[in-house]
Design a protein around this motif. Structure first.
Motif, PDB file in Angstrom:
ATOM      1  N   ARG A 164       0.829  -1.204   0.000  1.00  0.00           N
ATOM      2  CA  ARG A 164       0.000   0.000   0.000  1.00  0.00           C
ATOM      3  C   ARG A 164       0.864   1.254   0.000  1.00  0.00           C
ATOM      4  NH1 ARG A 164      -3.156  -1.463   3.820  1.00  0.00           N
ATOM      5  NH2 ARG A 164      -2.134  -0.390   5.539  1.00  0.00           N
ATOM      6  N   ALA A 165       1.948   1.229   0.767  1.00  0.00           N
ATOM      7  CA  ALA A 165       2.844   2.391   0.834  1.00  0.00           C
ATOM      8  C   ALA A 165       3.552   2.612  -0.493  1.00  0.00           C
ATOM      9  CB  ALA A 165       3.860   2.195   1.956  1.00  0.00           C
ATOM     10  N   PHE A 166       4.037   1.533  -1.131  1.00  0.00           N
ATOM     11  CA  PHE A 166       4.731   1.681  -2.404  1.00  0.00           C
ATOM     12  C   PHE A 166       3.794   2.185  -3.498  1.00  0.00           C
ATOM     13  CE2 PHE A 166       8.308  -0.581  -0.638  1.00  0.00           C
ATOM     14  CZ  PHE A 166       9.376  -0.131  -1.407  1.00  0.00           C
ATOM     15  N   ALA A 167       2.545   1.741  -3.462  1.00  0.00           N
ATOM     16  CA  ALA A 167       1.571   2.236  -4.440  1.00  0.00           C
ATOM     17  C   ALA A 167       1.335   3.729  -4.258  1.00  0.00           C
ATOM     18  CB  ALA A 167       0.255   1.469  -4.290  1.00  0.00           C
ATOM     19  N   LYS A 168       1.260   4.166  -3.000  1.00  0.00           N
ATOM     20  CA  LYS A 168       1.055   5.584  -2.712  1.00  0.00           C
ATOM     21  C   LYS A 168       2.267   6.405  -3.149  1.00  0.00           C
ATOM     22  CE  LYS A 168      -0.906   9.188  -0.746  1.00  0.00           C
ATOM     23  NZ  LYS A 168      -2.130   9.817  -1.283  1.00  0.00           N
ATOM     24  N   ILE A 169       3.468   5.880  -2.905  1.00  0.00           N
ATOM     25  CA  ILE A 169       4.694   6.581  -3.293  1.00  0.00           C
ATOM     26  C   ILE A 169       4.769   6.742  -4.809  1.00  0.00           C
ATOM     27  CG2 ILE A 169       7.213   6.393  -3.382  1.00  0.00           C
ATOM     28  CD1 ILE A 169       7.049   4.979  -0.647  1.00  0.00           C
ATOM     29  N   SER A 170       4.504   5.646  -5.535  1.00  0.00           N
ATOM     30  CA  SER A 170       4.563   5.693  -7.000  1.00  0.00           C
ATOM     31  C   SER A 170       3.561   6.687  -7.566  1.00  0.00           C
ATOM     32  CB  SER A 170       4.312   4.299  -7.579  1.00  0.00           C
ATOM     33  OG  SER A 170       5.298   3.392  -7.159  1.00  0.00           O
ATOM     34  N   GLU A 171       2.360   6.671  -7.016  1.00  0.00           N
ATOM     35  CA  GLU A 171       1.315   7.589  -7.491  1.00  0.00           C
ATOM     36  C   GLU A 171       1.712   9.042  -7.257  1.00  0.00           C
ATOM     37  OE1 GLU A 171      -3.359   8.688  -6.443  1.00  0.00           O
ATOM     38  OE2 GLU A 171      -2.443   6.868  -5.634  1.00  0.00           O
ATOM     39  N   THR A 172       2.267   9.330  -6.076  1.00  0.00           N
ATOM     40  CA  THR A 172       2.653  10.703  -5.739  1.00  0.00           C
ATOM     41  C   THR A 172       3.819  11.183  -6.586  1.00  0.00           C
ATOM     42  OG1 THR A 172       1.927  10.339  -3.461  1.00  0.00           O
ATOM     43  CG2 THR A 172       3.353  12.229  -3.869  1.00  0.00           C
ATOM     44  N   LEU A 173       4.833  10.326  -6.731  1.00  0.00           N
ATOM     45  CA  LEU A 173       6.014  10.728  -7.490  1.00  0.00           C
ATOM     46  C   LEU A 173       5.698  10.903  -8.974  1.00  0.00           C
ATOM     47  CD1 LEU A 173       8.850   8.587  -5.880  1.00  0.00           C
ATOM     48  CD2 LEU A 173       8.258  10.969  -5.436  1.00  0.00           C
ATOM     49  N   ASP A 174       4.870  10.025  -9.517  1.00  0.00           N
ATOM     50  CA  ASP A 174       4.497  10.150 -10.932  1.00  0.00           C
ATOM     51  C   ASP A 174       3.773  11.454 -11.209  1.00  0.00           C
ATOM     52  OD1 ASP A 174       5.657   7.747 -11.532  1.00  0.00           O
ATOM     53  OD2 ASP A 174       3.791   6.585 -11.474  1.00  0.00           O
ATOM     54  N   SER A 175       2.978  11.911 -10.237  1.00  0.00           N
ATOM     55  CA  SER A 175       2.242  13.168 -10.424  1.00  0.00           C
ATOM     56  C   SER A 175       3.176  14.381 -10.400  1.00  0.00           C
ATOM     57  CB  SER A 175       1.166  13.319  -9.346  1.00  0.00           C
ATOM     58  OG  SER A 175       1.747  13.478  -8.058  1.00  0.00           O
ATOM     59  N   ARG A 176       4.353  14.230  -9.801  1.00  0.00           N
ATOM     60  CA  ARG A 176       5.303  15.343  -9.713  1.00  0.00           C
ATOM     61  C   ARG A 176       6.272  15.383 -10.885  1.00  0.00           C
ATOM     62  NH1 ARG A 176       7.291  14.726  -3.396  1.00  0.00           N
ATOM     63  NH2 ARG A 176       5.243  14.956  -2.401  1.00  0.00           N
ATOM     64  N   LYS A 177       6.294  14.324 -11.679  1.00  0.00           N
ATOM     65  CA  LYS A 177       7.269  14.236 -12.768  1.00  0.00           C
ATOM     66  C   LYS A 177       6.743  14.871 -14.049  1.00  0.00           C
ATOM     67  CE  LYS A 177       9.822  10.054 -11.470  1.00  0.00           C
ATOM     68  NZ  LYS A 177      10.142   8.659 -11.869  1.00  0.00           N
ATOM     69  N   THR A 178       7.661  15.332 -14.854  1.00  0.00           N
ATOM     70  CA  THR A 178       7.337  15.789 -16.194  1.00  0.00           C
ATOM     71  C   THR A 178       8.367  15.202 -17.153  1.00  0.00           C
ATOM     72  OG1 THR A 178       6.952  17.733 -17.582  1.00  0.00           O
ATOM     73  CG2 THR A 178       8.731  17.880 -15.990  1.00  0.00           C
ATOM     74  N   GLU A 179       7.996  15.054 -18.404  1.00  0.00           N
ATOM     75  CA  GLU A 179       8.899  14.454 -19.378  1.00  0.00           C
ATOM     76  C   GLU A 179       9.445  15.511 -20.329  1.00  0.00           C
ATOM     77  OE1 GLU A 179       7.352  11.120 -21.527  1.00  0.00           O
ATOM     78  OE2 GLU A 179       8.028   9.718 -19.973  1.00  0.00           O
ATOM     79  N   VAL A 180      10.718  15.372 -20.616  1.00  0.00           N
ATOM     80  CA  VAL A 180      11.405  16.252 -21.558  1.00  0.00           C
ATOM     81  C   VAL A 180      12.046  15.377 -22.623  1.00  0.00           C
ATOM     82  CG1 VAL A 180      13.245  17.944 -21.842  1.00  0.00           C
ATOM     83  CG2 VAL A 180      11.838  17.971 -19.771  1.00  0.00           C
ATOM     84  N   VAL A 181      11.891  15.752 -23.878  1.00  0.00           N
ATOM     85  CA  VAL A 181      12.513  14.998 -24.969  1.00  0.00           C
ATOM     86  C   VAL A 181      13.606  15.853 -25.587  1.00  0.00           C
ATOM     87  CG1 VAL A 181      12.174  13.865 -27.204  1.00  0.00           C
ATOM     88  CG2 VAL A 181      10.390  13.716 -25.445  1.00  0.00           C
ATOM     89  N   VAL A 182      14.805  15.297 -25.609  1.00  0.00           N
ATOM     90  CA  VAL A 182      15.971  15.979 -26.164  1.00  0.00           C
ATOM     91  C   VAL A 182      16.470  15.186 -27.366  1.00  0.00           C
ATOM     92  CG1 VAL A 182      18.339  16.735 -25.722  1.00  0.00           C
ATOM     93  CG2 VAL A 182      16.609  16.929 -23.921  1.00  0.00           C
ATOM     94  N   GLU A 183      16.685  15.869 -28.472  1.00  0.00           N
ATOM     95  CA  GLU A 183      17.183  15.215 -29.684  1.00  0.00           C
ATOM     96  C   GLU A 183      18.682  15.470 -29.827  1.00  0.00           C
ATOM     97  OE1 GLU A 183      15.265  15.022 -33.947  1.00  0.00           O
ATOM     98  OE2 GLU A 183      16.564  16.788 -33.840  1.00  0.00           O
ATOM     99  N   VAL A 184      19.408  14.411 -30.171  1.00  0.00           N
ATOM    100  CA  VAL A 184      20.838  14.544 -30.455  1.00  0.00           C
ATOM    101  C   VAL A 184      20.993  14.944 -31.917  1.00  0.00           C
ATOM    102  CG1 VAL A 184      23.075  13.387 -30.474  1.00  0.00           C
ATOM    103  CG2 VAL A 184      21.364  12.771 -28.742  1.00  0.00           C
ATOM    104  N   CYS A 185      21.584  16.085 -32.166  1.00  0.00           N
ATOM    105  CA  CYS A 185      21.746  16.561 -33.541  1.00  0.00           C
ATOM    106  C   CYS A 185      22.640  15.597 -34.327  1.00  0.00           C
ATOM    107  CB  CYS A 185      22.340  17.973 -33.538  1.00  0.00           C
ATOM    108  SG  CYS A 185      21.262  19.185 -32.723  1.00  0.00           S
ATOM    109  N   ARG A 186      22.320  15.413 -35.600  1.00  0.00           N
ATOM    110  CA  ARG A 186      22.948  14.355 -36.401  1.00  0.00           C
ATOM    111  C   ARG A 186      24.468  14.422 -36.424  1.00  0.00           C
ATOM    112  NH1 ARG A 186      19.211  13.890 -41.850  1.00  0.00           N
ATOM    113  NH2 ARG A 186      17.225  13.445 -40.798  1.00  0.00           N
TER     114      ARG A 186
END
Length: 274
Positions: A164-186
């Motif tokens: 139950r605690a790990f499920a709560k931790i995962s849910e909370t942390l996922d809500s705080r995360k954002t995704e960034v996509v970086v492209e490596v120039c050719r």
């Protein structure tokens, strides 16, 4: 083409990691054997682990540093290793509960709080270790500096409470995360290993698009880590560009605009001395 380029190819390294294979150079083996002679190695490794490493490296020559390394005088640095790291790592791996006493602001001490350790994190900015743990009574995620922990010991906890605690931790942390996509120039694919190393402290995945021959690095980042990620992107310069991530794109645009304005104004108003 460099005939040894494939040795450093990300896809090759990724497949080796998936199979449990780790590539180590002779130079790294010599360095490790030398470091195992240091007194701190007794605290960093269990005796069984240290003996196993020494047996593996038995035929290797230890690195000679006496004539190569000269350490200059410097200010006192915070040590990367902390005595609590080994025991806390075992509690996390075994999913043990803990009873923890720690210091807070105003030199107050919170004593005998029950919790569940989740992750050890190292701040590259503050150069300190943090314990991320779940406070069972307050049902909240806590982040405590290891040097503020006074005592910590294992405490029995039911498997149901752990799940139950790990499920709560995962849910909370996922809500705080954002995704960034970086492209490596050719033009900088040959520096992929260096670029990935710059992002090594972040949770990330790498995707290769064969038709367009491009690498994209998808980075998961917390809001308070955005500025540190921004510094890494600035350091890499024209090797990468931000594809997704409105905040980082806006900050990069602001910095670039200010730099262009500064140098345009300088060239229009002043003559640089020859």
């Amino acid at each position: 083409m460099n005939p040894f380029e494939k040795i450093f190819n990300y896809q090759v390294i990724n497949r080796l990691e998936d199979s449990g294979t780790f590539m180590v150079t002779a130079h790294e083996r010599a360095w490790l054997k030398k470091m195992l002679d240091h007194p701190a190695s007794t605290d960093a490794f269990t005796m069984d682990t240290k003996q196993k490493l020494l047996s593996i490296l038995e035929k290797d020559q230890a690195m000679e540093t006496a004539d190569l390394v000269l350490e200059k005088g410097k200010s006192v640095e915070k040590q990367v290793y902390h005595p609590l790291l080994r025991s806390l790592r075992q509690y996390i791996l075994n999913r043990n509960g803990i009873q923890i006493s720690y210091q807070v602001k105003g030199d107050r001490v919170n004593t005998d709080h029950n919790g569940l350790p989740y992750k050890l994190e190292y701040s590259m900015i503050k150069r300190e270790w943090y314990l991320l743990w779940y406070h069972l009574r307050h049902q909240a995620i806590m982040s405590t500096r290891l040097n503020k922990i006074i005592t910590v010991s294992p405490e029995p906890i039911s498997p149901r409470t752990v799940e139950r605690a790990f499920a709560k931790i995962s849910e909370t942390l996922d809500s705080r995360k954002t995704e960034v996509v970086v492209e490596v120039c050719r033009g900088y694919h040959k520096e992929l290993s260096r670029i990935l190393y710059a992002f090594s402290c972040f949770e990330k995945t790498v995707e290769y698009d064969e038709p367009s021959n491009t690498y994209q690095i998808r980075i998961s980042v917390f809001a308070d880590e955005a500025e540190y990620l921004l510094s890494k992107i600035r350091f890499l310069g024209k090797r990468v560009r931000v594809l997704e991530g409105d905040y980082l794109k806006r900050r990069m645009l602001e910095a670039s605009t200010k730099a262009l304005e500064r140098y345009n104004a300088l060239s229009a108003e002043e003559e640089l001395p020859l």
